[in-house]
Design a protein around this motif. Sequence first.
Motif, short mmCIF file in Angstrom:
data_model
loop_
_atom_site.label_atom_id
_atom_site.label_comp_id
_atom_site.label_asym_id
_atom_site.label_seq_id
_atom_site.Cartn_x
_atom_site.Cartn_y
_atom_site.Cartn_z
N ILE A 74 138.58 19.82 39.50
CA ILE A 74 137.78 18.61 39.30
C ILE A 74 136.90 18.71 38.06
CG2 ILE A 74 136.01 17.12 40.30
CD1 ILE A 74 137.06 17.90 43.07
N ASN A 75 136.13 19.77 37.96
CA ASN A 75 135.15 19.89 36.88
C ASN A 75 135.49 21.05 35.95
OD1 ASN A 75 133.38 17.77 37.76
ND2 ASN A 75 132.64 19.14 39.38
N ASP A 76 135.46 20.77 34.65
CA ASP A 76 135.63 21.83 33.66
C ASP A 76 134.33 22.60 33.49
OD1 ASP A 76 138.39 21.57 32.47
OD2 ASP A 76 137.67 19.50 32.24
N ILE A 77 134.46 23.87 33.16
CA ILE A 77 133.30 24.74 32.96
C ILE A 77 133.03 24.87 31.47
CG2 ILE A 77 132.41 27.09 33.30
CD1 ILE A 77 134.27 27.25 35.77
N SER A 78 131.76 24.78 31.10
CA SER A 78 131.37 24.90 29.69
C SER A 78 130.29 25.97 29.54
CB SER A 78 130.83 23.56 29.16
OG SER A 78 131.81 22.55 29.23
N PHE A 79 130.33 26.66 28.41
CA PHE A 79 129.34 27.67 28.06
C PHE A 79 128.59 27.22 26.81
CE2 PHE A 79 132.25 29.87 30.71
CZ PHE A 79 131.60 30.96 31.25
N ARG A 80 127.27 27.26 26.85
CA ARG A 80 126.47 26.88 25.69
C ARG A 80 125.54 28.04 25.32
NH1 ARG A 80 121.64 24.14 24.00
NH2 ARG A 80 122.09 22.68 22.29
N TYR A 81 125.69 28.54 24.09
CA TYR A 81 124.91 29.66 23.59
C TYR A 81 123.95 29.16 22.50
CZ TYR A 81 128.77 32.47 25.55
OH TYR A 81 129.72 33.04 26.36
N ILE B 99 127.67 25.34 32.48
CA ILE B 99 127.69 24.00 33.08
C ILE B 99 128.87 23.91 34.05
CG2 ILE B 99 127.88 21.52 32.59
CD1 ILE B 99 126.78 22.20 29.78
N ASN B 100 128.60 23.37 35.23
CA ASN B 100 129.62 23.17 36.27
C ASN B 100 130.10 24.49 36.89
OD1 ASN B 100 129.60 20.35 36.10
ND2 ASN B 100 131.19 20.33 34.52
N ILE B 101 129.17 25.38 37.17
CA ILE B 101 129.54 26.58 37.92
C ILE B 101 130.04 26.15 39.30
CG2 ILE B 101 128.72 28.72 38.94
CD1 ILE B 101 126.66 28.92 36.76
N PRO B 102 131.25 26.54 39.68
CA PRO B 102 131.79 26.05 40.95
C PRO B 102 131.09 26.67 42.16
CG PRO B 102 133.26 27.66 39.97
CD PRO B 102 132.19 27.39 38.95
N ASN B 103 130.95 25.89 43.21
CA ASN B 103 130.36 26.39 44.45
C ASN B 103 131.34 27.22 45.27
OD1 ASN B 103 127.83 25.14 44.02
ND2 ASN B 103 128.65 23.18 44.75
N GLU B 104 132.61 26.97 45.08
CA GLU B 104 133.64 27.72 45.79
C GLU B 104 134.89 27.82 44.93
OE1 GLU B 104 135.52 24.10 48.46
OE2 GLU B 104 134.01 25.41 49.34
N HIS B 105 135.73 28.81 45.22
CA HIS B 105 136.94 29.02 44.44
C HIS B 105 138.00 27.97 44.76
CE1 HIS B 105 135.98 33.58 43.74
NE2 HIS B 105 135.19 32.76 43.07
N ILE B 106 138.79 27.64 43.75
CA ILE B 106 139.88 26.69 43.98
C ILE B 106 141.06 27.44 44.61
CG2 ILE B 106 139.15 25.25 42.06
CD1 ILE B 106 141.42 26.34 40.43
N SER B 107 141.98 26.70 45.18
CA SER B 107 143.16 27.28 45.81
C SER B 107 144.37 27.06 44.91
CB SER B 107 143.39 26.62 47.17
OG SER B 107 144.56 27.11 47.76
N TYR B 108 145.05 28.14 44.54
CA TYR B 108 146.21 28.05 43.65
C TYR B 108 147.50 27.90 44.45
CZ TYR B 108 143.12 29.52 39.88
OH TYR B 108 142.09 29.58 38.96
#
Length: 412
Positions: free
Chosen positions: A72-79, A89-98
């Motif tokens: 659902i949400n992409d993860i971004s890193f800002r330095y 940004i958008n640290i997931p609350n739980e792991h996705i299922s592959y």
Amino acid sequence: MTKHISIVGGAYYEECCYPRRQLFRGSGVRGAVLLSSLDCTVDLNTACGNYTNEFKDLAEHLKFKLSIESKINDISFRYHHPLSAPSIINIPNEHISYDKTVQAESALVFGMLEGRPKVNAGRVVYDPQDGINSTHFSSNGSTATELAIVVSYSEGKKLSGNSSPEDIAHFLLDQPNVVVVIVKCGASGALVATCKTSEWVNAFPTDRVFKIGSGDIFTSTFAYEWLSQGTSPFVASWIASRVTAEYVQTGLDRVTPQRYEELKIEAMDAQASHPNLNFKPIPKTQIYLAGPFFNTAEQWRIDEAKRALEDMGFTVFSPIHEVGEGELYHVAQADLKGLEESGVVLAILDGLDCGTIFEIGYARALQKPVVVIAEHVDPKNLTMISGSHCDVTNDFAAGIYKAGWKVMEEIF
């Protein structure tokens, strides 16, 4: 040896404020970008959301295969800068299922914030990533016939519960099917260990420092050599260290085959000139941090420099932190005493603060090495600074590392 490597790793958006860079990378993509520039076919298994098209375009352009699990949400890193701790940004609350298990002869596996797919492979290089939140390769049911583990010191401590690099390596080598362990220890280099022997590998100093993703480059280069070329883990680690320095210097995660061969030769020459290399602990030599701290931006910059140096294990004397403000004579004498007891001076010259300029001159009069960060200083104001053999750079991250290398020169 196989010329094909399956990669598991993150596909993230990365932004660095200064020097300003905006990239679609992440550990998995960066590894695929590097290996696809060499004589290696690559398939990358990752997860993407709205950025899927951008990563597909990148894979098509650079000719590596991309297998994407939807999220659902992409993860971004800002330095803020290459040595800063990122905002994620958008640290997931739980792991996705592959949906699938990655089956491969040879695999390069990175830890992923959203959770990684299960891998069943013959030979695997595993980099857990994620610092103190690192997990073992087998934690999600993954298996390998032969496993090489590449960890930072903090990751190794988390996974093993041990403090010394040697104890970390011994603990991990006792895990099922682990045949190689590499513990990266910053300026001290990296410990490479097998069940039979171990060797320390040097870091290579550079004039510029773009550190974001440098660990990905080290692990990917090691994987290319160990998995694809059949190189011994010790030689592979020296090559990985040299290629990482090239990345840190240039910021480029692709390398031509010709340049790669040149870097390999330099790495093997360095290994040959350092036989029986032992662990080199960071000396207790104090670094005096000179620079203005009279507004929010200036204080933030001093704080960042101090944090970065201390995170690497160096001892720092910062006047505003160690002495503070007060009666002028007392403050001046305490600051100068700290400078006299320091072995290296790191001076932030932006703003041309008169106190900082005085400290630079005082240090050179005492023949102490001085590294000067001058990001936005007119060269005509640097005549006496450069002419008195100060090491001047306009790269904040490079200046911090240069000060550290000055300390390390005592033992290199």
